[in-house]
Design an enzyme around this catalytic site. Structure first.
Site, PDB file in Angstrom:
ATOM      1  CG  ASP A   8     -11.020   9.434  -5.284  1.00 29.44           C
ATOM      2  OD1 ASP A   8     -10.496   8.677  -6.121  1.00 29.44           O
ATOM      3  OD2 ASP A   8     -12.188   9.840  -5.356  1.00 29.44           O
ATOM      4  CB  SER A   9      -7.708   9.238  -8.889  1.00 27.05           C
ATOM      5  OG  SER A   9      -9.081   9.052  -9.185  1.00 27.05           O
ATOM      6  N   GLY A  10      -9.483  11.613  -7.624  1.00 28.90           N
ATOM      7  CA  GLY A  10     -10.262  12.768  -8.047  1.00 28.90           C
ATOM      8  C   GLY A  10     -11.026  12.489  -9.323  1.00 28.90           C
ATOM      9  N   GLY A  11     -11.134  11.214  -9.708  1.00 26.73           N
ATOM     10  CA  GLY A  11     -11.893  10.844 -10.910  1.00 26.73           C
ATOM     11  C   GLY A  11     -13.296  11.430 -10.885  1.00 26.73           C
ATOM     12  CG  PHE A  12     -16.813  12.535  -7.609  1.00 26.05           C
ATOM     13  CD1 PHE A  12     -17.919  11.744  -7.885  1.00 26.05           C
ATOM     14  CD2 PHE A  12     -17.029  13.762  -6.987  1.00 26.05           C
ATOM     15  CE1 PHE A  12     -19.198  12.163  -7.550  1.00 26.05           C
ATOM     16  CE2 PHE A  12     -18.306  14.178  -6.664  1.00 26.05           C
ATOM     17  CZ  PHE A  12     -19.389  13.373  -6.947  1.00 26.05           C
ATOM     18  CG  ASP A  51     -11.636   6.056 -11.589  1.00 22.66           C
ATOM     19  OD1 ASP A  51     -11.200   7.202 -11.316  1.00 22.66           O
ATOM     20  OD2 ASP A  51     -12.584   5.552 -10.971  1.00 22.66           O
ATOM     21  CD  GLN A  63     -15.483   4.070 -13.026  1.00 25.58           C
ATOM     22  OE1 GLN A  63     -16.669   4.133 -13.325  1.00 25.58           O
ATOM     23  NE2 GLN A  63     -14.980   4.682 -11.953  1.00 25.58           N
ATOM     24  N   GLY A  89     -17.822   4.784 -10.015  1.00 22.51           N
ATOM     25  CA  GLY A  89     -18.759   5.271 -11.034  1.00 22.51           C
ATOM     26  C   GLY A  89     -20.220   5.081 -10.682  1.00 22.51           C
ATOM     27  CG  ASP A 102     -15.744   7.532  -0.485  1.00 27.62           C
ATOM     28  OD1 ASP A 102     -15.767   6.601  -1.317  1.00 27.62           O
ATOM     29  OD2 ASP A 102     -15.941   8.727  -0.817  1.00 27.62           O
ATOM     30  CB  CYS A 151     -26.324   8.153  19.313  1.00 26.81           C
ATOM     31  SG  CYS A 151     -24.954   8.917  18.422  1.00 26.81           S
ATOM     32  CB  CYS A 175     -22.569  11.820  18.621  1.00 24.83           C
ATOM     33  SG  CYS A 175     -24.197  12.593  18.569  1.00 24.83           S
ATOM     34  CB  CYS A 225     -26.953  11.461  21.048  1.00 20.36           C
ATOM     35  SG  CYS A 225     -27.704  11.456  19.397  1.00 20.36           S
ATOM     36  CG  HIS A 236     -26.508  12.088  15.169  1.00 22.27           C
ATOM     37  ND1 HIS A 236     -26.591  11.228  16.242  1.00 22.27           N
ATOM     38  CD2 HIS A 236     -27.367  11.597  14.232  1.00 22.27           C
ATOM     39  CE1 HIS A 236     -27.468  10.269  15.971  1.00 22.27           C
ATOM     40  NE2 HIS A 236     -27.948  10.480  14.761  1.00 22.27           N
TER      41      HIS A 236
END
Lengths: 366, 366
Positions: free
Chosen positions: A88-92, A142, A184, A211, A261, A299, A301, A304, A330
């Protein structure tokens, strides 16, 4: 590169081909921000049958830094994960006032959370960084903005996002790396349309909706997804960034989204909120102390298969790291199983029924 | 129940039979204080080939509490570990002034670290608790004292330890649970002798040496081990409690010790001190940033099989939980491999050479 193999109304299954292998869609990506999941080793991710994850190109550029990545022959080799990776660009991070110093059409000036040093990232520089990292999918730069801005500000950010997307694409040379554009526009119908049409026309390998899930109301989020999807090529892979919860995934797959994600599953796990098909289980509650059965018997995992709710409650209440490990595993496995079951339902042409049943069971105690 | 199968001077290999299977000796037990290792799940311990671990009967009595353990049909079932388990009396907690309120011949009054509640434990009560826990080996209640006490105090504690040991043994009824006596006496030759002779004569299933590795000088610790061992039956299994480092294990096996537990390997791992046959590696040091090889190429832990020093350095510097998990796993596996190799050397009658070579390599950079 993206092939739709089954459809059930708007929901679809497909295969997305990357330099490190095919990903079956729809899929959920755990977040491996700086080279490890939180309380999750790659051993865990392998056992959980993770197909692909997303890392943060900004933070990896700072640490371990590109010189180390180059010496290791790329990020895949540095971490030794030979399956697909998104960066990710890291826009977040632009939402974090500690991080962002200033931003203009040229790019972003930001402060390293590690050293306090000031760095500048342009769209071209970001693509170069992701090229060095060697991820399978690079996201464009972005301009992400929180919901507490006015329409004029969102409009400017949208215009900037479109211009940056074009510059990212123009400067990208690596044939082995796919590039995704990002739509966006906040929750505004006209801005989402403007951005979606522009991004769609640029010829990206995949199309992301960004966004969202950053504080806006849920119904506005869903409308913004619809406003964006309407103007994006059906045949391209669609990635809804930063989303999210089990119900968000199921609803969005129903709209035609292929990829997700989110830190939500692991963050919830660390806070004792455990996903089950019958709704969330709050593991810390006292009534769990004597429940000698697994979280979910279906499950696969480790928790579980091997442990009871009573034992996990005990560990959680003692704040043992092992609780965070087992419960994070889990919740991630829950998300993977959920998309696996969604794929099966799509293949059988019964996604609508699947969605209805899932939401009924999952939300019944809400 | 304990059978010596090979000897190499004083070092010996054997088999120790418990209700949950045989343990090959010598062996190292990781510490699983309250139902989980620190940053180690039972999945990890299984992968590391842990034969047996030790838990704390005091703390389990407080949390989850004996009612929960009874409802789960014992501690093995509560945590779902079907191999041998030792439980410690928690004598070690007596060193903690927050924990200990008062102590006399009747027993120990202490404060719960969870609730602040005051509890009283007598030798009989402790054995009853361990009986309910259902561990394979129960340790007696002993009076552990730090090195900052005078000889009179040590003498009283030794007398008390002997009296408590007898009461523990007399009140113990569970045929499936072995009971180990503990030799105390600080670093005093006469007190160690007195205690060892008394404990040895009581007919315990195993004989432990306690009260060491708690701040006394290293050479005094080794002398205290010798003072104790001298008066203990050769044919009985010997457990050196709370020890310790790789070199301590190797040296003590050379003296005829069969069993060890210690938090040292995992505590060191969390602080970035990583064991290798060529001495410790401080993973946080900058010069590790570009070392693209495993910690130890001979080691079969996940970190060594999959990751480089450079990657682990990166995670450690970012304080990622994944670093603590991977490095704890390595250090525990290092201890297990060390005793596995020690067993092999004993079987070949070459323990002395093994010890000499190990210490030369391990301590060469000290």
């Amino acid at each position: 590169m993206f092939k739709i193999t089954s459809e059930s109304k708007l929901a679809r299954c497909g295969e997305f081909k990357t330099a490190h292998g095919k990903i079956k869609t729809p899929f959920y990506m755990p977040v491996v921000t700086k080279g490890a999941g939180k309380f999750l080793t790659f051993n865990s991710l392998e056992n959980l049958k993770t197909q692909c994850f997303i890392s943060n190109a900004y933070l990896l550029y700072l640490k371990p830094g590109l010189e180390t990545i180059k010496k290791a022959n790329g990020y895949h080799n540095f971490i030794n994960w030979q399956k697909p990776i998104f960066t990710d660009s890291g826009g977040f991070q632009l939402l974090d006032p500690e991080f962002l110093i200033s931003l203009n059409d040229k790019g972003v000036k930001f402060r390293s959370p590690f050293s306090g040093e000031v760095h500048f990232i342009s769209p071209e520089k970001l693509m170069e960084n992701q090229n060095i990292l060697g991820s399978d999918v690079a996201m464009v730069l972005d301009h992400v903005m929180g919901p507490d801005h006015n329409k004029k500000e969102f409009s400017e950010a949208t215009t900037r996002t479109i211009a940056w997307a074009k510059r990212c694409l123009d400067s990208h040379k690596n044939k082995n790396q796919k590039v995704f554009g990002i739509v966006q526009g906040g929750t505004y119908k006209d801005l989402r349309k403007e951005c979606a049409l522009a991004i769609n026309d640029m010829g990206f390998d995949g199309l992301a909706i960004g966004g969202l899930a950053i504080g806006e109301e849920k119904d506005k989020m869903y409308k913004a997804i619809d406003y964006s999807l309407e103007y994006l090529d059906k045949d391209k892979i669609k990635y809804l960034m930063g989303v999210g919860s089990p119900e968000d995934l199921v609803k969005s797959i129903g709209k035609g989204v292929d990829c997700f994600d989110s830190i939500y599953p692991t963050k919830m796990a660390r806070h004792g909120v455990i996903f089950t098909r019958n709704g969330v289980l709050k593991i810390g509650k006292s009534y769990n102390a004597h429940i000698f059965k697994p979280i979910e018997k279906e499950c696969d995992c480790y928790a579980c298969k091997h442990h009871t709710i009573a034992y996990l409650h005990h560990l959680y209440r003692l704040d043992e790291a092992a609780a965070k490990i087992l419960l994070s595993e889990h919740n991630v496995r829950f998300m993977h199983r959920l998309v696996e079951d969604a794929r099966k339902a799509i293949e059988e042409g019964k996604y609508e029924q699947f969605q209805k049943k899932f939401l009924k069971d999952y939300l019944k105690n809400k």
